[in-house]
Design an enzyme around this catalytic site. Structure first.
Site, PDB file in Angstrom:
ATOM      1  N   GLU A  42      -4.783 -14.767 -14.505  1.00  0.00           N
ATOM      2  CA  GLU A  42      -4.744 -14.919 -13.046  1.00  0.00           C
ATOM      3  C   GLU A  42      -4.067 -16.214 -12.631  1.00  0.00           C
ATOM      4  O   GLU A  42      -3.321 -16.253 -11.657  1.00  0.00           O
ATOM      5  CB  GLU A  42      -6.163 -14.852 -12.456  1.00  0.00           C
ATOM      6  CG  GLU A  42      -6.776 -13.458 -12.471  1.00  0.00           C
ATOM      7  CD  GLU A  42      -5.966 -12.444 -11.674  1.00  0.00           C
ATOM      8  OE1 GLU A  42      -5.235 -12.850 -10.740  1.00  0.00           O
ATOM      9  OE2 GLU A  42      -6.061 -11.250 -11.985  1.00  0.00           O
ATOM     10  N   CYS A 194       5.978  -0.868  -1.538  1.00  0.00           N
ATOM     11  CA  CYS A 194       6.100  -1.619  -0.283  1.00  0.00           C
ATOM     12  C   CYS A 194       6.755  -2.956  -0.584  1.00  0.00           C
ATOM     13  O   CYS A 194       6.182  -4.024  -0.383  1.00  0.00           O
ATOM     14  CB  CYS A 194       4.715  -1.817   0.337  1.00  0.00           C
ATOM     15  SG  CYS A 194       4.751  -2.389   2.055  1.00  0.00           S
ATOM     16  N   CYS A 201       9.517   3.896   1.536  1.00  0.00           N
ATOM     17  CA  CYS A 201       8.527   4.484   2.443  1.00  0.00           C
ATOM     18  C   CYS A 201       8.350   5.991   2.210  1.00  0.00           C
ATOM     19  O   CYS A 201       7.279   6.541   2.462  1.00  0.00           O
ATOM     20  CB  CYS A 201       8.935   4.238   3.897  1.00  0.00           C
ATOM     21  SG  CYS A 201       8.921   2.494   4.340  1.00  0.00           S
ATOM     22  N   CYS A 204       5.499   6.454  -0.053  1.00  0.00           N
ATOM     23  CA  CYS A 204       4.329   5.601   0.178  1.00  0.00           C
ATOM     24  C   CYS A 204       3.128   6.449   0.588  1.00  0.00           C
ATOM     25  O   CYS A 204       3.245   7.332   1.445  1.00  0.00           O
ATOM     26  CB  CYS A 204       4.630   4.576   1.276  1.00  0.00           C
ATOM     27  SG  CYS A 204       3.232   3.487   1.605  1.00  0.00           S
ATOM     28  N   CYS A 210       1.353   4.226   8.850  1.00  0.00           N
ATOM     29  CA  CYS A 210       1.846   2.854   8.776  1.00  0.00           C
ATOM     30  C   CYS A 210       2.553   2.461  10.065  1.00  0.00           C
ATOM     31  O   CYS A 210       3.483   3.133  10.511  1.00  0.00           O
ATOM     32  CB  CYS A 210       2.802   2.704   7.591  1.00  0.00           C
ATOM     33  SG  CYS A 210       3.517   1.059   7.482  1.00  0.00           S
TER      34      CYS A 210
END
Length: 360
Positions: A42, A194, A201, A204, A210
């Site tokens: 991380e 995205c 799109c 998506c 959206c």
DNA sequence: AAGACGGGGTC
DNA sequence: GACCCAGTCTT
């Protein structure tokens, strides 16, 4: 406050279903449940893309298989971090390792507050660890999630104005069970579908509701901070070799650019003058090498490497002992054949590599 | 609230 | 060359 919570189950389900088909898999840390390794992953992933991190992560974990090994030597940690950038992450990782050993018996704390009190762990990284390492509801908000949420909901405004609202959305959507899977799905969606430019799109899972998709504003969000002037700075990097051909490196202060990394002595003034007045020696030969350019987020550095030879071995000792701005602890003579395992910046690595090539 | 902090990839 | 990115810390 967010009032429209009706579509939450659909949002989450759609994202998860999309990720099952199109999400990433096979990342070195993905099936891992070990808190230590997930923590390292991380931290590396902050401001750094997956493809860049993978080889560094593999080498790093091989060198530091557990937190006690990590806590041994900061220079070695920075060596394995060299080239990744944002070196304060490595220094804070090292500091956190000490704290975790001293205060938590070598185990990462599972409490969000204690996690965030560790150097290098902010709200989002704490959330990521809570979910991936401990199976709790940990909420993340990174660049990918910000992009998905701000486009989906049409969140306008300067980046730091939007953060609070975006966190609220992120909290709402994150499930309390299997949060890690959801977090990964959202990041994959942001990274693969995205995308910042030319989002896909058509494929998506959120295309029906959206905001940006409906209004053709995909490219407008999230709003970018206004561009700033990039000042240019100049620096001579002094390549000082002793009679063995070894090269003088000094340790930079722990703060500022390339903090705690080992570097050539650096100056803005005339290099020869700097040698005489500050390092107290007169080079027997001086040669200016071709300039290199290095860009940072906030300025641009024009580097002129200067090649300097020391006349006799006695001057080598003198530099170590007498140069008032360096202590012996902050100096090494770097041998190209037997390199020290210490951290160095990209320009220094590049210059040393070139010197090494020229000699063979 | 704004600035500092790397490096490499993309177009 | 400009823009972008799996953030956090400092001031």
């Amino acid at each position: 406050m967010i009032t429209n919570v009706d579509f939450i189950p659909q949002f989450r389900r759609r994202v998860l279903r999309w990720a099952r088909k199109h999400g990433r898999c096979g990342l070195p840390w993905q099936e891992d449940r070990d808190p230590y390794r997930l923590w390292v992953a991380e931290i590396m992933l902050q401001q750094t893309q997956v493809q860049k991190v993978i080889p560094y992560y593999t080498r790093f974990i091989a060198a530091f298989p557990d937190i006690y090994r990590l806590a041994q030597c900061e220079d070695e940690v920075l060596y394995y971090w060299s080239g990744l950038g944002y070196y304060s992450r490595a220094r804070m990782l090292y500091r956190s390792a000490q704290i975790i050993i001293q205060q938590y018996g070598g185990q990462l704390p599972q409490c969000p507050k204690k996690l965030q009190d560790l150097p290098g762990i902010g709200r989002s990284t704490a959330g990521a660890l809570l979910a991936s390492a401990f199976g709790k509801k940990g909420v993340i908000l990174d660049g990918n999630v910000k992009r998905v949420l701000s486009r989906y909901h049409g969140v306008f405004g300067a980046p730091n104005q939007c953060v609070s609202l975006l966190w609220q959305y992120a909290e709402h959507y994150t499930p309390s069970r299997r949060a890690a899977r959801y977090n990964q799905a959202m990041m994959d969606l942001g990274a693969l579908c995205c995308t910042p430019r030319d989002p896909d799109c058509g494929h998506c899972p959120l295309r029906r509701d959206c905001f940006c998709r409906q209004n053709g504003l995909q490219q407008q969000l999230p709003e970018k901070a206004p561009p700033k002037k990039m000042p240019v700075r100049k620096a001579y990097m002094l390549i000082i070799r002793n009679t063995y051909g070894e090269i003088l490196l000094i340790k930079r202060p722990p703060r500022g650019v390339w903090g705690s990394l080992w570097h050539f002595p650096e100056t803005n003034e005339n290099p020869e003058q700097y040698c005489r007045r500050t390092l107290h020696f007169t080079p027997s030969a001086i040669e200016f090498l071709p300039q290199l350019h290095h860009s940072f987020t906030h300025f641009r550095l024009e580097i002129t490497p200067v090649y300097l030879s020391l006349p006799t071995q006695s001057f080598c000792r003198k530099i170590m002992e007498c140069a008032p701005i360096y202590t012996a602890q902050d100096c090494i003579w770097y041998n190209l054949q037997r390199p020290h395992k210490v951290g160095m910046s990209a320009p220094v690595t590049a210059i040393l590599k070139k010197l090494s090539q020229d000699e063979t």
